[in-house]
Design a protein around this motif. Sequence first.
Motif: not given
Length: 92
Positions: A4-27
Amino acid sequence: MIWECQRRWASRTHGVTNYNTILNQIRQWKPPNEQVCLVTFNYDTLLEDALPKAGLRPLTLPDLVATDYKIIKLHGSISWARALTSSRWPMH
């Protein structure tokens, strides 16, 4: 609770997380055919959810072996489950 926390977080941030940034940099920096090992202690699936947003394919069970991106979840995951069929565990 974590789900439930993850679902609420995703809805508030529209799926944007620090993981997006680090994965883009790694790629961007990863040489071709070099493997990446991502280790997390988190139960949530935010890392897995960020893969397609970073231009990587989502991981299905066969992909866990075939992909250059390995994810190790040391504590488990909210997406891992096993159905119990035993009558020893009554539902109340």
